[in-house]
Design a protein around this motif. Structure first.
Motif, PDB file in Angstrom:
ATOM      1  N   GLY A  88       3.290  -1.943  -8.904  1.00 45.11           N
ATOM      2  CA  GLY A  88       3.641  -1.396  -7.240  1.00 45.11           C
ATOM      3  C   GLY A  88       3.157  -2.414  -6.399  1.00 45.11           C
ATOM      4  O   GLY A  88       4.073  -2.719  -5.523  1.00 45.11           O
ATOM      5  N   TYR A  89       2.125  -2.823  -6.474  1.00 47.84           N
ATOM      6  CA  TYR A  89       0.799  -4.313  -5.934  1.00 47.84           C
ATOM      7  C   TYR A  89       1.777  -5.237  -6.296  1.00 47.84           C
ATOM      8  O   TYR A  89       2.111  -6.392  -5.198  1.00 47.84           O
ATOM      9  CB  TYR A  89      -0.280  -3.677  -6.159  1.00 47.84           C
ATOM     10  CG  TYR A  89      -0.697  -3.066  -4.894  1.00 47.84           C
ATOM     11  CD1 TYR A  89      -1.076  -3.041  -4.209  1.00 47.84           C
ATOM     12  CD2 TYR A  89      -1.649  -2.567  -6.122  1.00 47.84           C
ATOM     13  CE1 TYR A  89      -1.353  -2.295  -2.781  1.00 47.84           C
ATOM     14  CE2 TYR A  89      -2.705  -1.703  -4.728  1.00 47.84           C
ATOM     15  CZ  TYR A  89      -2.504  -1.031  -3.870  1.00 47.84           C
ATOM     16  OH  TYR A  89      -3.200  -0.036  -2.758  1.00 47.84           O
ATOM     17  N   GLY A 121       0.274   7.321 -11.998  1.00 47.18           N
ATOM     18  CA  GLY A 121      -0.570   6.609 -13.066  1.00 47.18           C
ATOM     19  C   GLY A 121      -0.941   4.730 -12.244  1.00 47.18           C
ATOM     20  O   GLY A 121       0.039   4.574 -11.803  1.00 47.18           O
ATOM     21  N   GLU A 122      -2.088   4.294 -13.096  1.00 49.22           N
ATOM     22  CA  GLU A 122      -2.344   2.940 -12.347  1.00 49.22           C
ATOM     23  C   GLU A 122      -1.290   2.137 -13.278  1.00 49.22           C
ATOM     24  O   GLU A 122      -1.423   1.176 -12.226  1.00 49.22           O
ATOM     25  CB  GLU A 122      -4.267   3.301 -13.845  1.00 49.22           C
ATOM     26  CG  GLU A 122      -4.450   1.553 -13.435  1.00 49.22           C
ATOM     27  CD  GLU A 122      -6.322   1.493 -13.878  1.00 49.22           C
ATOM     28  OE1 GLU A 122      -6.209   1.140 -14.876  1.00 49.22           O
ATOM     29  OE2 GLU A 122      -6.891   1.670 -13.005  1.00 49.22           O
ATOM     30  N   GLU A 123      -0.839   1.908 -14.053  1.00 49.39           N
ATOM     31  CA  GLU A 123       0.482   1.200 -14.998  1.00 49.39           C
ATOM     32  C   GLU A 123       1.456   0.639 -13.384  1.00 49.39           C
ATOM     33  O   GLU A 123       1.841   0.393 -12.920  1.00 49.39           O
ATOM     34  CB  GLU A 123       0.837   0.714 -15.423  1.00 49.39           C
ATOM     35  CG  GLU A 123       1.723   0.239 -16.752  1.00 49.39           C
ATOM     36  CD  GLU A 123       1.502  -0.403 -17.832  1.00 49.39           C
ATOM     37  OE1 GLU A 123       3.278  -0.863 -18.085  1.00 49.39           O
ATOM     38  OE2 GLU A 123       1.181   0.830 -18.025  1.00 49.39           O
ATOM     39  N   ASP A 152       1.283  -1.223   0.266  1.00 47.62           N
ATOM     40  CA  ASP A 152       0.333  -0.090  -0.206  1.00 47.62           C
ATOM     41  C   ASP A 152       0.747   1.422  -0.093  1.00 47.62           C
ATOM     42  O   ASP A 152       0.758   2.422  -0.652  1.00 47.62           O
ATOM     43  CB  ASP A 152      -0.832  -0.240   1.311  1.00 47.62           C
ATOM     44  CG  ASP A 152      -2.362  -1.071   1.181  1.00 47.62           C
ATOM     45  OD1 ASP A 152      -2.552  -1.382   0.131  1.00 47.62           O
ATOM     46  OD2 ASP A 152      -2.532  -1.415   2.129  1.00 47.62           O
ATOM     47  N   ALA A 153       1.995   1.445   0.520  1.00 45.40           N
ATOM     48  CA  ALA A 153       2.817   2.571   0.675  1.00 45.40           C
ATOM     49  C   ALA A 153       3.734   2.514  -0.612  1.00 45.40           C
ATOM     50  O   ALA A 153       3.613   3.792  -1.317  1.00 45.40           O
ATOM     51  CB  ALA A 153       3.723   2.394   1.893  1.00 45.40           C
ATOM     52  N   VAL A 154       4.074   1.656  -1.490  1.00 46.34           N
ATOM     53  CA  VAL A 154       4.907   1.700  -2.600  1.00 46.34           C
ATOM     54  C   VAL A 154       3.258   1.831  -3.548  1.00 46.34           C
ATOM     55  O   VAL A 154       4.092   3.322  -4.420  1.00 46.34           O
ATOM     56  CB  VAL A 154       5.455   0.461  -2.963  1.00 46.34           C
ATOM     57  CG1 VAL A 154       5.350   0.720  -4.017  1.00 46.34           C
ATOM     58  CG2 VAL A 154       6.571   0.007  -2.014  1.00 46.34           C
TER      59      VAL A 154
END
Length: 138
Positions: free
Chosen positions: A22-23, A15-17, A5-7
């Motif tokens: 990140g997740y 942006g979304e990508e 979540d932090a990343v």
């Protein structure tokens, strides 16, 4: 989940990508998920970015990071560079909460090599400013 979540939160402006990667950035290192499964579920671009940020193998952290930094230094994958930078910042922010600062000391020792491999002028200066403020406080 807190780290992911932090990343992803740090990546929101990019942006979304970038947030999706990140997740997923540790999934190949920390689970049995395969590259093919990533491709099927998220597409080639996301899977390629996750591979780009995944640590290389090695007998110890020093070897893994040296190989990974060499890979990242040659990377033209902007999303991977953004995610790697956000991941390091998230780790640094978390390490500041460590009472003995062991991880912060480790990140400071690694910083020059990491920065040489990952920094791209003009790409996420706001994240790098925060990194630099933690690494070398004024």
């Amino acid at each position: 989940v807190y780290h992911l979540d932090a990343v992803a939160s740090l990546l929101q402006p990019f942006g979304e990508e970038a947030q999706i990667v990140g997740y997923l950035h540790d999934v190949l290192e920390d689970t049995h998920v395969t590259f093919d499964e990533l491709c099927t579920q998220f597409g080639q671009s996301i899977a390629d970015s996750v591979v780009a940020v995944t640590d290389e193998s090695g007998e110890n952290r020093r070897q893994r990071k040296a190989k990974t930094n060499a890979k990242l230094a040659l990377s033209t994958n902007t999303v991977a560079i953004l995610v790697t930078t956000a991941d390091r910042l998230a780790n640094l922010l978390e390490s500041q909460l460590d009472s003995d600062n062991g991880k912060l000391k480790m990140y400071r020792r690694e910083h020059a090599d990491f920065r040489n491999a990952v920094y791209r002028q003009g790409l996420c200066e706001s994240l790098w400013k925060r990194i630099d403020d933690i690494i070398a406080p004024t």
